[in-house]
Design a protein around this motif. Structure first.
Motif, PDB file in Angstrom:
ATOM      1  N   VAL A 152       0.839  -1.205   0.000  1.00 61.11           N
ATOM      2  CA  VAL A 152       0.000   0.000   0.000  1.00 61.11           C
ATOM      3  C   VAL A 152       0.871   1.250   0.000  1.00 61.11           C
ATOM      4  CG1 VAL A 152      -1.597   1.390   1.381  1.00 61.11           C
ATOM      5  CG2 VAL A 152      -2.053  -1.027   1.029  1.00 61.11           C
ATOM      6  N   LEU A 153       1.899   1.279   0.864  1.00 60.79           N
ATOM      7  CA  LEU A 153       2.777   2.448   0.962  1.00 60.79           C
ATOM      8  C   LEU A 153       3.520   2.692  -0.351  1.00 60.79           C
ATOM      9  CD1 LEU A 153       4.333   2.059   4.536  1.00 60.79           C
ATOM     10  CD2 LEU A 153       2.850   3.910   3.748  1.00 60.79           C
ATOM     11  N   VAL A 154       4.164   1.648  -0.863  1.00 61.98           N
ATOM     12  CA  VAL A 154       4.935   1.801  -2.108  1.00 61.98           C
ATOM     13  C   VAL A 154       3.995   2.148  -3.267  1.00 61.98           C
ATOM     14  CG1 VAL A 154       6.468   0.662  -3.754  1.00 61.98           C
ATOM     15  CG2 VAL A 154       6.740   0.236  -1.313  1.00 61.98           C
ATOM     16  N   GLY A 155       2.834   1.521  -3.295  1.00 58.23           N
ATOM     17  CA  GLY A 155       1.865   1.801  -4.349  1.00 58.23           C
ATOM     18  C   GLY A 155       1.371   3.235  -4.318  1.00 58.23           C
ATOM     19  N   GLY A 168       8.047  -0.305 -13.941  1.00 58.58           N
ATOM     20  CA  GLY A 168       7.324  -0.448 -15.197  1.00 58.58           C
ATOM     21  C   GLY A 168       6.089   0.424 -15.273  1.00 58.58           C
ATOM     22  N   ILE A 169       5.614   0.914 -14.110  1.00 59.68           N
ATOM     23  CA  ILE A 169       4.427   1.775 -14.167  1.00 59.68           C
ATOM     24  C   ILE A 169       4.742   3.084 -14.885  1.00 59.68           C
ATOM     25  CG2 ILE A 169       3.379   0.793 -12.087  1.00 59.68           C
ATOM     26  CD1 ILE A 169       4.294   3.303 -10.587  1.00 59.68           C
ATOM     27  N   GLU A 170       6.024   3.499 -14.836  1.00 64.06           N
ATOM     28  CA  GLU A 170       6.413   4.745 -15.499  1.00 64.06           C
ATOM     29  C   GLU A 170       6.673   4.532 -16.993  1.00 64.06           C
ATOM     30  OE1 GLU A 170       9.695   2.415 -15.425  1.00 64.06           O
ATOM     31  OE2 GLU A 170       8.595   2.924 -13.607  1.00 64.06           O
ATOM     32  N   LEU A 171       6.470   3.291 -17.458  1.00 64.84           N
ATOM     33  CA  LEU A 171       6.685   2.975 -18.870  1.00 64.84           C
ATOM     34  C   LEU A 171       5.834   3.857 -19.777  1.00 64.84           C
ATOM     35  CD1 LEU A 171       8.131   1.013 -20.837  1.00 64.84           C
ATOM     36  CD2 LEU A 171       6.162  -0.521 -20.598  1.00 64.84           C
ATOM     37  N   LEU A 172       4.674   4.274 -19.275  1.00 62.76           N
ATOM     38  CA  LEU A 172       3.810   5.172 -20.043  1.00 62.76           C
ATOM     39  C   LEU A 172       4.542   6.449 -20.431  1.00 62.76           C
ATOM     40  CD1 LEU A 172       0.541   4.872 -17.935  1.00 62.76           C
ATOM     41  CD2 LEU A 172       0.935   3.895 -20.190  1.00 62.76           C
ATOM     42  N   GLY A 173       5.465   6.873 -19.571  1.00 66.92           N
ATOM     43  CA  GLY A 173       6.200   8.104 -19.813  1.00 66.92           C
ATOM     44  C   GLY A 173       7.244   8.001 -20.903  1.00 66.92           C
ATOM     45  N   THR A 174       7.470   6.793 -21.428  1.00 64.48           N
ATOM     46  CA  THR A 174       8.398   6.622 -22.553  1.00 64.48           C
ATOM     47  C   THR A 174       7.646   6.363 -23.853  1.00 64.48           C
ATOM     48  OG1 THR A 174       8.628   4.222 -22.259  1.00 64.48           O
ATOM     49  CG2 THR A 174      10.104   5.628 -20.980  1.00 64.48           C
ATOM     50  N   ARG A 189      -6.177   8.649 -18.176  1.00 62.12           N
ATOM     51  CA  ARG A 189      -6.954   7.446 -17.874  1.00 62.12           C
ATOM     52  C   ARG A 189      -6.062   6.321 -17.361  1.00 62.12           C
ATOM     53  NH1 ARG A 189     -11.193   6.577 -22.920  1.00 62.12           N
ATOM     54  NH2 ARG A 189     -12.441   8.478 -22.622  1.00 62.12           N
ATOM     55  N   ALA A 190      -4.929   6.127 -18.043  1.00 58.36           N
ATOM     56  CA  ALA A 190      -4.024   5.049 -17.657  1.00 58.36           C
ATOM     57  C   ALA A 190      -3.427   5.295 -16.275  1.00 58.36           C
ATOM     58  CB  ALA A 190      -2.911   4.918 -18.701  1.00 58.36           C
ATOM     59  N   VAL A 191      -3.052   6.540 -15.991  1.00 62.13           N
ATOM     60  CA  VAL A 191      -2.466   6.878 -14.689  1.00 62.13           C
ATOM     61  C   VAL A 191      -3.497   6.724 -13.574  1.00 62.13           C
ATOM     62  CG1 VAL A 191      -1.484   8.735 -13.292  1.00 62.13           C
ATOM     63  CG2 VAL A 191      -0.691   8.395 -15.638  1.00 62.13           C
ATOM     64  N   ASN A 192      -4.707   7.213 -13.794  1.00 63.73           N
ATOM     65  CA  ASN A 192      -5.728   7.192 -12.746  1.00 63.73           C
ATOM     66  C   ASN A 192      -6.239   5.802 -12.419  1.00 63.73           C
ATOM     67  OD1 ASN A 192      -5.760   9.940 -12.127  1.00 63.73           O
ATOM     68  ND2 ASN A 192      -7.230  10.414 -13.744  1.00 63.73           N
ATOM     69  N   SER A 193      -5.985   4.851 -13.301  1.00 63.69           N
ATOM     70  CA  SER A 193      -6.421   3.479 -13.020  1.00 63.69           C
ATOM     71  C   SER A 193      -5.442   2.734 -12.112  1.00 63.69           C
ATOM     72  CB  SER A 193      -6.600   2.704 -14.326  1.00 63.69           C
ATOM     73  OG  SER A 193      -5.361   2.541 -14.989  1.00 63.69           O
ATOM     74  N   LEU A 194      -4.288   3.340 -11.799  1.00 60.26           N
ATOM     75  CA  LEU A 194      -3.253   2.677 -11.005  1.00 60.26           C
ATOM     76  C   LEU A 194      -3.724   2.268  -9.610  1.00 60.26           C
ATOM     77  CD1 LEU A 194      -0.345   1.683 -10.736  1.00 60.26           C
ATOM     78  CD2 LEU A 194       0.311   3.991 -10.020  1.00 60.26           C
ATOM     79  N   PRO A 195      -4.401   3.139  -8.816  1.00 61.35           N
ATOM     80  CA  PRO A 195      -4.827   2.717  -7.467  1.00 61.35           C
ATOM     81  C   PRO A 195      -5.709   1.476  -7.481  1.00 61.35           C
ATOM     82  CG  PRO A 195      -5.010   5.092  -7.686  1.00 61.35           C
ATOM     83  CD  PRO A 195      -4.714   4.561  -9.057  1.00 61.35           C
ATOM     84  N   LEU A 196      -6.631   1.406  -8.445  1.00 62.81           N
ATOM     85  CA  LEU A 196      -7.506   0.233  -8.532  1.00 62.81           C
ATOM     86  C   LEU A 196      -6.692  -1.014  -8.859  1.00 62.81           C
ATOM     87  CD1 LEU A 196     -10.392  -0.856  -8.457  1.00 62.81           C
ATOM     88  CD2 LEU A 196     -10.568  -0.343 -10.908  1.00 62.81           C
ATOM     89  N   ARG A 197      -5.695  -0.870  -9.727  1.00 61.95           N
ATOM     90  CA  ARG A 197      -4.843  -2.017 -10.068  1.00 61.95           C
ATOM     91  C   ARG A 197      -4.079  -2.505  -8.846  1.00 61.95           C
ATOM     92  NH1 ARG A 197      -3.141   1.358 -14.502  1.00 61.95           N
ATOM     93  NH2 ARG A 197      -0.984   1.293 -13.814  1.00 61.95           N
ATOM     94  N   ILE A 198      -3.621  -1.590  -8.010  1.00 58.52           N
ATOM     95  CA  ILE A 198      -2.877  -1.961  -6.805  1.00 58.52           C
ATOM     96  C   ILE A 198      -3.765  -2.771  -5.869  1.00 58.52           C
ATOM     97  CG2 ILE A 198      -1.806  -1.046  -4.696  1.00 58.52           C
ATOM     98  CD1 ILE A 198      -0.853   1.334  -6.454  1.00 58.52           C
ATOM     99  N   VAL A 199      -5.004  -2.303  -5.673  1.00 56.05           N
ATOM    100  CA  VAL A 199      -5.932  -2.990  -4.770  1.00 56.05           C
ATOM    101  C   VAL A 199      -6.242  -4.389  -5.283  1.00 56.05           C
ATOM    102  CG1 VAL A 199      -8.287  -3.011  -3.864  1.00 56.05           C
ATOM    103  CG2 VAL A 199      -6.968  -0.887  -3.856  1.00 56.05           C
ATOM    104  N   ILE A 200      -6.546  -4.489  -6.581  1.00 61.24           N
ATOM    105  CA  ILE A 200      -6.963  -5.781  -7.143  1.00 61.24           C
ATOM    106  C   ILE A 200      -5.796  -6.762  -7.237  1.00 61.24           C
ATOM    107  CG2 ILE A 200      -7.853  -6.948  -9.192  1.00 61.24           C
ATOM    108  CD1 ILE A 200      -9.564  -4.490  -9.732  1.00 61.24           C
ATOM    109  N   PHE A 201      -4.718  -6.317  -7.882  1.00 59.48           N
ATOM    110  CA  PHE A 201      -3.666  -7.265  -8.223  1.00 59.48           C
ATOM    111  C   PHE A 201      -2.664  -7.522  -7.104  1.00 59.48           C
ATOM    112  CE2 PHE A 201      -4.868  -5.410 -12.435  1.00 59.48           C
ATOM    113  CZ  PHE A 201      -5.569  -6.517 -12.854  1.00 59.48           C
ATOM    114  N   SER A 218      -4.521 -10.394  -4.182  1.00 59.52           N
ATOM    115  CA  SER A 218      -3.749 -11.617  -4.448  1.00 59.52           C
ATOM    116  C   SER A 218      -2.916 -12.019  -3.233  1.00 59.52           C
ATOM    117  CB  SER A 218      -2.853 -11.434  -5.676  1.00 59.52           C
ATOM    118  OG  SER A 218      -1.934 -10.383  -5.490  1.00 59.52           O
ATOM    119  N   MET A 219      -2.308 -11.050  -2.535  1.00 61.10           N
ATOM    120  CA  MET A 219      -1.541 -11.369  -1.327  1.00 61.10           C
ATOM    121  C   MET A 219      -2.445 -11.921  -0.234  1.00 61.10           C
ATOM    122  SD  MET A 219       1.673 -10.697  -1.901  1.00 61.10           S
ATOM    123  CE  MET A 219       1.320 -11.259  -3.560  1.00 61.10           C
ATOM    124  N   ILE A 220      -3.627 -11.323  -0.067  1.00 57.46           N
ATOM    125  CA  ILE A 220      -4.587 -11.784   0.943  1.00 57.46           C
ATOM    126  C   ILE A 220      -4.987 -13.232   0.678  1.00 57.46           C
ATOM    127  CG2 ILE A 220      -6.983 -11.511   1.734  1.00 57.46           C
ATOM    128  CD1 ILE A 220      -6.547  -8.464   1.458  1.00 57.46           C
TER     129      ILE A 220
END
Length: 478
Positions: free
Chosen positions: A64-67, A230-236, A250-262, A266-268
């Motif tokens: 959560v912190l790193v994300g 790799g999340i910063e790959l969009l910037g290249t 759109r791609a940037v704003n979807s990051l928090p949801l990806r962190i929660v889901i994936f 998955s860790m839980i």
């Protein structure tokens, strides 16, 4: 053979034309799926086992912190990239706000981070193949994978986008299936053949929150940061994206949801089904989950998916390192030949071949360090350090941008939340993440080696300055 005078004529022409030659062949479908898959890398499939083993259930707090702070980097990068659509990558705005020297250090460091990440990924490919062929040397599938990905990237950028789209789709579908399957196991109280019952109690047990104390908790940050590489790959990809103003936010704003889901879910599920004691630091916990559940066929399928995940991450590494080296050449921070594009596909072929050669050389480290897990930890730590440096440069450039161009910030439709205060908080967090690497022997080894890279960059920058001084003198005299 080309003489020096001819080279002098070719180089400026290429510098002027090169930025417009990259094809905008990546559609919204490609970008969204690449962004989705970019947050699901080898660090999750392979590194999560080590992270859970050392940090226990406190791994959830780490992710959560790193994300959260990674998302802040993306928002800063997104705001800056959209101030000028002629930016090819984040190295361009770093050059504008921090100067050519900062761009030189960032560009080469980011290039190396992806070369190193790709080495880690193909090394792990070797480990996944050993699941089916335990006596096979890991370097054989590693080198084969690298060769296949080099061929992928020799084709058009659209071919790269298609390959990455399907790689990412496989990862996404598999993790969703794993979460649903694991949730069903917990709901029904599934008991594995070795007597471990799938239960929420495996998560809430106080003994597994920080089983190795504060040291174990801190040790989990390195792989977590590498996982988000790799999340910063969009910037290249800005120069090869058809509608960056629409697609990038759109791609940037979807990051928090990806962190929660994936990451979180998955860790839980993994800990709830296998228990903390059942997670091995030397193998993928995703494979372990199904193997312990008595489903070897499913475990083999997950291992295949983990293999494609590592290939996907390596594929991104080949692409990103190639484009960064191309950008360095355009800015005259690398040899002019690295900006030459193929006539038909508009791919910087020489940048690609040089990057792949460096990856090949690094993969041969498997001869010196045959233990895949040990080599993966060392290499991924070096990659994490370089990525932290790259993210830090993006944040510093944002601070300078806010000071120098308040007008652009006011007009921005994609402002970074928290602005300057949050930028400083993010920088402090990543500095903390580097400092704590001294507490683990494997991460400390990579940390001690990293200054050598920056010393080498300083030497090459000085050489570059000396070479440019006579050229500047000639211009003044003319």
């Amino acid at each position: 053979m080309t003489d020096k005078s001819t080279q002098g004529q070719v180089q400026p022409a290429l510098a002027a034309d090169a930025p417009d030659k990259l094809q905008r062949g990546l559609s919204e479908r490609h970008i969204q799926m690449i962004a989705l898959g970019g947050s699901i890398g080898t660090g999750l499939f392979m590194g999560a086992g080590r992270n859970i083993a050392v940090a226990g259930t406190s791994i959830l707090i780490i992710y959560v912190l790193v994300g959260f702070f990674s998302y802040m980097v993306m928002r800063a990068m997104g705001e800056l990239l959209l101030t000028r659509l002629d930016y090819r990558s984040f190295a361009d705005f770093v050059s504008e706000y921090l100067g050519p020297k900062a761009s030189f250090y960032l560009g080469w460091s980011y290039w190396l981070s992806w070369v190193v990440t790709c080495i880690a990924d193909v090394v792990v490919c070797g480990a996944y193949m050993q699941y089916w062929f335990p006596h096979m040397s890991a370097w054989i599938p590693a080198l084969f994978t690298l060769g296949i990905l080099c061929l992928f990237n020799l084709m058009s950028v659209k071919a790269f986008g298609e390959a990455e789209f399907w790689f990412a789709l496989i990862k996404v579908v598999t993790i969703v299936a794993l979460i649903l399957t694991g949730g069903w196991m917990v709901f029904t109280g599934w008991t594995s053949p070795d007597g471990v019952k799938a239960s929420v109690d495996n998560l809430t047990d106080p003994a597994v929150f920080m089983p190795h104390g504060l040291t174990g908790f801190l040790a989990g940050f390195q792989i977590a940061i590498f996982s988000y590489t790799g999340i910063e790959l969009l910037g290249t990809m800005t120069a090869e994206t058809r509608d960056p103003e629409k697609i990038l936010p759109r791609a940037v704003n979807s990051l928090p949801l990806r962190i929660v889901i994936f990451y979180m879910l998955s860790m839980i599920v993994i800990i709830a089904v296998t228990s903390w004691q059942g997670v091995s630091p030397d193998s993928s916990p995703f494979v372990t989950l199904f193997a312990k559940a008595g489903l070897p066929a499913a475990a083999a399928i997950i291992n295949f998916v983990a293999l494609t995940s590592a290939m996907s991450s390596a594929n991104s590494g080949v692409y990103s390192s190639t484009r960064m080296l191309y950008g360095l050449s355009v800015e005259k921070h690398a040899h002019w030949q690295f900006r030459i594009l193929s006539r038909t596909t508009r791919i910087p072929v020489r940048s690609l071949l040089f990057s792949c050669f460096c990856m090949l050389s690094g993969t041969l480290l498997l001869f010196l360090v045959p233990n895949v897990t040990t080599l993966f930890t060392i290499v991924s730590t070096l990659a994490a350090i370089l990525v932290i440096y790259s993210w830090g440069m993006i944040l510093v450039a944002y601070l300078v941008y806010r000071k120098q161009r308040p007008d652009l910030h006011e007009k921005s439709k994609f402002k970074m939340p928290g602005g300057v205060v949050m930028t400083w908080a993010t920088l402090i967090f990543f500095i903390f993440s580097v400092v704590i690497m001294v507490f683990d022997p494997d991460t400390l080894m990579a940390l001690e080696a990293s200054p050598l890279w920056f010393i080498a960059l300083w030497v090459f920058w000085k050489i570059k300055e000396k070479r440019e001084q006579p050229e500047e003198a000639d211009k003044v005299s003319v």
